[in-house]
Design an enzyme around this catalytic site. Structure first.
Site, PDB file in Angstrom:
ATOM      1  N   SER A  11     -11.218 -12.045 -41.824  1.00  0.00           N
ATOM      2  CA  SER A  11     -11.488 -11.679 -43.218  1.00  0.00           C
ATOM      3  C   SER A  11     -10.489 -10.617 -43.632  1.00  0.00           C
ATOM      4  CB  SER A  11     -12.907 -11.112 -43.351  1.00  0.00           C
ATOM      5  OG  SER A  11     -13.001 -10.355 -44.554  1.00  0.00           O
ATOM      6  N   HIS A  36     -10.524 -15.969 -44.207  1.00  0.00           N
ATOM      7  CA  HIS A  36     -11.771 -15.744 -44.950  1.00  0.00           C
ATOM      8  C   HIS A  36     -11.502 -14.727 -46.064  1.00  0.00           C
ATOM      9  CE1 HIS A  36     -16.295 -15.518 -44.940  1.00  0.00           C
ATOM     10  NE2 HIS A  36     -16.093 -14.267 -45.322  1.00  0.00           N
ATOM     11  N   ASP A  38     -13.283 -12.578 -49.075  1.00  0.00           N
ATOM     12  CA  ASP A  38     -14.579 -12.105 -49.554  1.00  0.00           C
ATOM     13  C   ASP A  38     -14.513 -11.741 -51.038  1.00  0.00           C
ATOM     14  OD1 ASP A  38     -16.397 -12.123 -47.276  1.00  0.00           O
ATOM     15  OD2 ASP A  38     -14.955 -10.734 -46.367  1.00  0.00           O
ATOM     16  N   MET A  40     -16.498 -10.513 -54.202  1.00  0.00           N
ATOM     17  CA  MET A  40     -17.727  -9.796 -54.584  1.00  0.00           C
ATOM     18  C   MET A  40     -17.626  -9.393 -56.045  1.00  0.00           C
ATOM     19  SD  MET A  40     -18.296  -7.381 -51.264  1.00  0.00           S
ATOM     20  CE  MET A  40     -17.855  -7.916 -49.603  1.00  0.00           C
ATOM     21  N   HIS A  69     -15.518 -16.895 -49.688  1.00  0.00           N
ATOM     22  CA  HIS A  69     -16.937 -16.548 -49.582  1.00  0.00           C
ATOM     23  C   HIS A  69     -17.339 -15.877 -50.887  1.00  0.00           C
ATOM     24  CE1 HIS A  69     -20.134 -13.928 -47.299  1.00  0.00           C
ATOM     25  NE2 HIS A  69     -20.677 -14.744 -48.185  1.00  0.00           N
ATOM     26  N   MET A  71     -19.624 -14.098 -53.080  1.00  0.00           N
ATOM     27  CA  MET A  71     -20.840 -13.281 -53.183  1.00  0.00           C
ATOM     28  C   MET A  71     -20.960 -12.888 -54.647  1.00  0.00           C
ATOM     29  SD  MET A  71     -20.106 -11.230 -49.667  1.00  0.00           S
ATOM     30  CE  MET A  71     -18.386 -11.714 -49.744  1.00  0.00           C
ATOM     31  N   MET A 140     -25.143 -15.115 -42.262  1.00  0.00           N
ATOM     32  CA  MET A 140     -24.700 -13.716 -42.383  1.00  0.00           C
ATOM     33  C   MET A 140     -25.397 -12.845 -41.336  1.00  0.00           C
ATOM     34  SD  MET A 140     -22.501 -13.578 -44.863  1.00  0.00           S
ATOM     35  CE  MET A 140     -22.319 -11.788 -44.783  1.00  0.00           C
ATOM     36  N   ASP A 178     -20.810 -14.318 -39.946  1.00  0.00           N
ATOM     37  CA  ASP A 178     -20.020 -13.317 -40.667  1.00  0.00           C
ATOM     38  C   ASP A 178     -20.772 -11.998 -40.740  1.00  0.00           C
ATOM     39  OD1 ASP A 178     -18.363 -11.981 -42.460  1.00  0.00           O
ATOM     40  OD2 ASP A 178     -18.889 -13.236 -44.190  1.00  0.00           O
TER      41      ASP A 178
HETATM   42  C1  DX5 Z   1     -19.548  -8.811 -45.767  1.00  0.00           C
HETATM   43  C2  DX5 Z   1     -18.445  -9.846 -45.856  1.00  0.00           C
HETATM   44  C3  DX5 Z   1     -17.797  -9.996 -44.545  1.00  0.00           C
HETATM   45  C4  DX5 Z   1     -17.066  -8.762 -44.122  1.00  0.00           C
HETATM   46  C5  DX5 Z   1     -16.943  -8.750 -42.641  1.00  0.00           C
HETATM   47  O1  DX5 Z   1     -20.118  -8.628 -46.991  1.00  0.00           O
HETATM   48  O2  DX5 Z   1     -18.966 -11.095 -46.254  1.00  0.00           O
HETATM   49  O3  DX5 Z   1     -16.943 -11.128 -44.505  1.00  0.00           O
HETATM   50  O4  DX5 Z   1     -15.792  -8.667 -44.672  1.00  0.00           O
HETATM   51  O5  DX5 Z   1     -16.486  -7.520 -42.268  1.00  0.00           O
HETATM   52  P1  DX5 Z   1     -16.710  -6.985 -40.794  1.00  0.00           P
HETATM   53  O6  DX5 Z   1     -16.150  -8.008 -39.860  1.00  0.00           O
HETATM   54  O7  DX5 Z   1     -15.975  -5.696 -40.785  1.00  0.00           O
HETATM   55  O8  DX5 Z   1     -18.202  -6.827 -40.634  1.00  0.00           O
HETATM   56 ZN    ZN Z   2     -17.622 -12.866 -45.824  1.00  0.00          ZN
END
Ligand code: DX5
Ligand code: ZN
Length: 225
Positions: A11, A36, A38, A40, A69, A71, A140, A178
């Site tokens: 990620s 990956h 992320d 948000m 991903h 979110m 998750m 994840d």
């Molecule tokens: C969390 C994300 C993850 C995150 C993982 O909200 O969806 O993908 O980036 O980060 P680590 O590996 O540091 O937990």
């Molecule tokens: Zn993620």
């Protein structure tokens, strides 16, 4: 039936964004299987991160599959934007969607692969009615929002449930895990059915990210036999 394997999806959330291209090249050379990203929205989760311009930038420097991903609230508004930007997997949280089944169909209609994510407090059953139509199930192991949180081991029974559905029903979807994943728990994740291991901090926060990626993979592979 799929052969057992361990795939690594770094990620980029913990990468150095002033040198994103180098970060991608580094993990690609170290054997990453996917990237990956992320996304948000500051609404579905209490943080704002990456959007389609980053997906497009990553797409321009790698041919690895990109898993976006999402979110975000109302993922139906954004699926095509992320697909057009170059994401291969569009992964969303079903509770954020008014009609997850329709969105899975939409993603497939675009030519993409559809993934559904389930948060730590929510049951596996949240995925069950869609399980035969998805390409990836994302279990998750932290509450989404931030990189660098601790792995929630209590999620392992749910991971086994999802893996059991895959096995017993002869399904082909990938099982992605994840949150807080690193060398110390990659074996546990794989033992319980994880196939795609996502890691941000454990890779990009390491002094030697390539070595860290390989360590996660070997720890996972040792659990396969
Ligand atoms: C969390 C994300 C993850 C995150 C993982 O909200 O969806 O993908 O980036 O980060 P680590 O590996 O540091 O937990
Ligand atoms: Zn993620």
């Amino acid at each position: 039936m799929n052969e057992a394997r361990v795939l690594i999806s770094p990620s980029i959330l913990a990468a150095d964004f002033t040198r994103l291209g180098e970060a991608i090249a580094l993990v690609e050379d170290a054997g990453a299987d996917m990237i990956h990203i992320d996304v948000m929205d500051g609404h579905f989760v209490p943080n704002l991160t990456l959007g389609p311009v980053i997906v497009k930038a990553v797409r321009s420097v790698t041919s690895l599959p990109i898993d976006a991903h999402l979110m975000v609230t109302d993922p139906e508004q954004y699926a095509s934007v992320f697909f057009d930007a170059g994401a291969d997997y569009i992964v969303f949280h079903s509770e954020a969607s008014s009609d997850p089944g329709a969105l899975i169909d939409t993603i497939h209609g675009l030519g993409g692969k559809a993934g559904l994510a389930v948060n730590p407090p929510n049951p596996a059953e949240q995925l069950e009615s869609f399980i035969s139509g998805i390409d990836l199930a994302l279990v998750m192991t932290v509450n989404p929002g931030f990189a660098g949180q601790s792995f929630i081991g209590d999620v392992m029974p749910k991971l086994r449930t999802v893996a059991g559905w895959k096995r017993d029903r002869g399904l082909e979807f990938l099982i992605e895990v994840d949150g807080g994943v690193g060398p110390s728990n990659a074996g546990t994740v794989v033992e319980n059915g994880g196939e795609v291991l996502v890691a941000a901090s454990a890779i990009f926060g390491a002094d030697d990210p390539a070595a860290a990626l390989r360590e996660i993979r070997s720890a996972g592979e040792r659990a396969l036999v």
